[in-house]
Design a protein around this motif. Structure first.
Motif, PDB file in Angstrom:
ATOM      1  N   LYS A  65       0.841  -1.207   0.000  1.00 37.18           N
ATOM      2  CA  LYS A  65       0.000   0.000   0.000  1.00 37.18           C
ATOM      3  C   LYS A  65       0.871   1.250   0.000  1.00 37.18           C
ATOM      4  O   LYS A  65       0.584   2.227  -0.701  1.00 37.18           O
ATOM      5  CB  LYS A  65      -0.925   0.015   1.216  1.00 37.18           C
ATOM      6  CG  LYS A  65      -2.104  -0.909   1.084  1.00 37.18           C
ATOM      7  CD  LYS A  65      -3.061  -0.702   2.227  1.00 37.18           C
ATOM      8  CE  LYS A  65      -4.273  -1.587   2.085  1.00 37.18           C
ATOM      9  NZ  LYS A  65      -5.244  -1.337   3.159  1.00 37.18           N
ATOM     10  N   LEU A  66       1.929   1.223   0.775  1.00 37.37           N
ATOM     11  CA  LEU A  66       2.841   2.361   0.823  1.00 37.37           C
ATOM     12  C   LEU A  66       3.521   2.558  -0.531  1.00 37.37           C
ATOM     13  O   LEU A  66       3.593   3.673  -1.049  1.00 37.37           O
ATOM     14  CB  LEU A  66       3.879   2.144   1.933  1.00 37.37           C
ATOM     15  CG  LEU A  66       4.704   3.337   2.346  1.00 37.37           C
ATOM     16  CD1 LEU A  66       3.842   4.479   2.842  1.00 37.37           C
ATOM     17  CD2 LEU A  66       5.689   2.928   3.430  1.00 37.37           C
ATOM     18  N   LEU A  67       3.986   1.470  -1.117  1.00 39.54           N
ATOM     19  CA  LEU A  67       4.599   1.542  -2.443  1.00 39.54           C
ATOM     20  C   LEU A  67       3.605   2.064  -3.471  1.00 39.54           C
ATOM     21  O   LEU A  67       3.951   2.884  -4.327  1.00 39.54           O
ATOM     22  CB  LEU A  67       5.111   0.166  -2.877  1.00 39.54           C
ATOM     23  CG  LEU A  67       6.491  -0.230  -2.399  1.00 39.54           C
ATOM     24  CD1 LEU A  67       6.763  -1.693  -2.694  1.00 39.54           C
ATOM     25  CD2 LEU A  67       7.557   0.639  -3.028  1.00 39.54           C
ATOM     26  N   GLY A  68       2.364   1.580  -3.399  1.00 39.23           N
ATOM     27  CA  GLY A  68       1.331   2.030  -4.333  1.00 39.23           C
ATOM     28  C   GLY A  68       1.086   3.524  -4.233  1.00 39.23           C
ATOM     29  O   GLY A  68       0.930   4.213  -5.250  1.00 39.23           O
ATOM     30  N   PHE A  70       3.274   5.781  -3.225  1.00 32.94           N
ATOM     31  CA  PHE A  70       4.432   6.449  -3.811  1.00 32.94           C
ATOM     32  C   PHE A  70       4.357   6.425  -5.337  1.00 32.94           C
ATOM     33  O   PHE A  70       4.587   7.432  -5.997  1.00 32.94           O
ATOM     34  CB  PHE A  70       5.745   5.798  -3.353  1.00 32.94           C
ATOM     35  CG  PHE A  70       6.319   6.409  -2.114  1.00 32.94           C
ATOM     36  CD1 PHE A  70       6.991   7.610  -2.157  1.00 32.94           C
ATOM     37  CD2 PHE A  70       6.190   5.767  -0.891  1.00 32.94           C
ATOM     38  CE1 PHE A  70       7.529   8.178  -1.008  1.00 32.94           C
ATOM     39  CE2 PHE A  70       6.714   6.324   0.262  1.00 32.94           C
ATOM     40  CZ  PHE A  70       7.383   7.531   0.198  1.00 32.94           C
ATOM     41  N   HIS A  71       4.046   5.259  -5.898  1.00 34.97           N
ATOM     42  CA  HIS A  71       3.986   5.146  -7.358  1.00 34.97           C
ATOM     43  C   HIS A  71       2.902   6.056  -7.940  1.00 34.97           C
ATOM     44  O   HIS A  71       3.098   6.656  -8.997  1.00 34.97           O
ATOM     45  CB  HIS A  71       3.762   3.697  -7.784  1.00 34.97           C
ATOM     46  CG  HIS A  71       4.988   2.851  -7.647  1.00 34.97           C
ATOM     47  ND1 HIS A  71       6.111   3.028  -8.430  1.00 34.97           N
ATOM     48  CD2 HIS A  71       5.285   1.838  -6.812  1.00 34.97           C
ATOM     49  CE1 HIS A  71       7.042   2.159  -8.078  1.00 34.97           C
ATOM     50  NE2 HIS A  71       6.570   1.430  -7.090  1.00 34.97           N
ATOM     51  N   LEU A  72       1.796   6.172  -7.252  1.00 33.28           N
ATOM     52  CA  LEU A  72       0.718   7.044  -7.713  1.00 33.28           C
ATOM     53  C   LEU A  72       1.145   8.511  -7.672  1.00 33.28           C
ATOM     54  O   LEU A  72       0.955   9.256  -8.636  1.00 33.28           O
ATOM     55  CB  LEU A  72      -0.532   6.825  -6.850  1.00 33.28           C
ATOM     56  CG  LEU A  72      -1.822   7.459  -7.333  1.00 33.28           C
ATOM     57  CD1 LEU A  72      -2.196   6.949  -8.718  1.00 33.28           C
ATOM     58  CD2 LEU A  72      -2.935   7.149  -6.354  1.00 33.28           C
ATOM     59  N   ILE A  84      12.526   5.270  -4.687  1.00 34.80           N
ATOM     60  CA  ILE A  84      11.252   4.947  -4.031  1.00 34.80           C
ATOM     61  C   ILE A  84      11.469   3.864  -2.985  1.00 34.80           C
ATOM     62  O   ILE A  84      11.000   3.980  -1.850  1.00 34.80           O
ATOM     63  CB  ILE A  84      10.190   4.509  -5.064  1.00 34.80           C
ATOM     64  CG1 ILE A  84       9.843   5.672  -5.995  1.00 34.80           C
ATOM     65  CG2 ILE A  84       8.935   3.990  -4.359  1.00 34.80           C
ATOM     66  CD1 ILE A  84       8.980   5.289  -7.177  1.00 34.80           C
ATOM     67  N   ASP A  85      12.205   2.814  -3.357  1.00 31.86           N
ATOM     68  CA  ASP A  85      12.499   1.734  -2.406  1.00 31.86           C
ATOM     69  C   ASP A  85      13.234   2.273  -1.181  1.00 31.86           C
ATOM     70  O   ASP A  85      12.961   1.875  -0.052  1.00 31.86           O
ATOM     71  CB  ASP A  85      13.324   0.632  -3.066  1.00 31.86           C
ATOM     72  CG  ASP A  85      12.511  -0.214  -4.039  1.00 31.86           C
ATOM     73  OD1 ASP A  85      11.258  -0.188  -3.959  1.00 31.86           O
ATOM     74  OD2 ASP A  85      13.129  -0.893  -4.877  1.00 31.86           O
ATOM     75  N   PHE A 128       0.402  14.721  -3.920  1.00 33.26           N
ATOM     76  CA  PHE A 128      -0.038  13.883  -2.794  1.00 33.26           C
ATOM     77  C   PHE A 128      -0.756  14.728  -1.741  1.00 33.26           C
ATOM     78  O   PHE A 128      -1.797  14.345  -1.224  1.00 33.26           O
ATOM     79  CB  PHE A 128       1.158  13.170  -2.161  1.00 33.26           C
ATOM     80  CG  PHE A 128       0.785  12.237  -1.037  1.00 33.26           C
ATOM     81  CD1 PHE A 128       0.298  10.971  -1.313  1.00 33.26           C
ATOM     82  CD2 PHE A 128       0.923  12.631   0.278  1.00 33.26           C
ATOM     83  CE1 PHE A 128      -0.047  10.104  -0.284  1.00 33.26           C
ATOM     84  CE2 PHE A 128       0.578  11.781   1.318  1.00 33.26           C
ATOM     85  CZ  PHE A 128       0.092  10.512   1.035  1.00 33.26           C
ATOM     86  N   ALA A 129      -0.203  15.906  -1.455  1.00 32.09           N
ATOM     87  CA  ALA A 129      -0.794  16.784  -0.445  1.00 32.09           C
ATOM     88  C   ALA A 129      -2.194  17.221  -0.843  1.00 32.09           C
ATOM     89  O   ALA A 129      -3.086  17.320   0.003  1.00 32.09           O
ATOM     90  CB  ALA A 129       0.094  18.006  -0.218  1.00 32.09           C
TER      91      ALA A 129
END
Length: 150
Positions: A65-68, A70-72, A84-85, A128-129
């Protein structure tokens, strides 16, 4: 390890490398059946704090979910997968170092993810904000952009 392409159970490790920070091991594997290569990561099995949602529900922490997220936020932005990793690794380290059994989702979003996005890409941070803080009008965007100008 089962091949992600053909589901054959016989795969061979071709190369093994330690991550730069030593937190995980990266292995390149090759399927004995279809001969395609893929990468696996070996990490220690640790218990993360439960995530407390706004409505009070408690769910397990999920790296995906966290990776998703970030990717979004970083979609079509010049940020590498390694960056990202690295950001996800830093967030997970902070979560473990908190030493708590539960953490509010708002803390993950605001304190951890927003800080990492700010370091990685300013456009992704504003993107994101705008969703995370539920911007209502242009003035909300302006305030965030003004943060960077100061």
């Amino acid at each position: 390890m089962k091949c992600p392409f053909c589901s054959h159970a016989d795969t061979q490790v071709v190369e093994t490398r330690m991550a730069e920070d030593g937190d995980f091991i990266r292995r390149r594997r090759q399927c004995a059946h279809c001969e395609k290569r893929f990468t696996t990561y070996e990490r220690p099995d640790v218990t993360f704090p439960a995530v407390v949602k706004k409505d009070g529900r408690r769910i397990e922490y999920e790296r995906a979910k966290l990776l998703g997220s970030f990717h979004l936020a970083l979609r079509k932005r010049p940020v590498s997968t390694e960056q990202i990793d690295g950001a996800v690794e830093r967030i997970e380290e902070k979560l473990l170092n908190l030493g708590v059994r539960e953490v509010p989702s708002s803390r993950i979003g605001e304190l951890l993810m927003m800080r990492e996005l700010k370091k990685l890409d300013k456009v992704a941070y504003v993107r994101f904000a705008s969703v995370y803080r539920s911007f209502e009008d242009v003035d909300d965007f302006k305030n965030v952009v003004d943060e960077f100008r100061r």
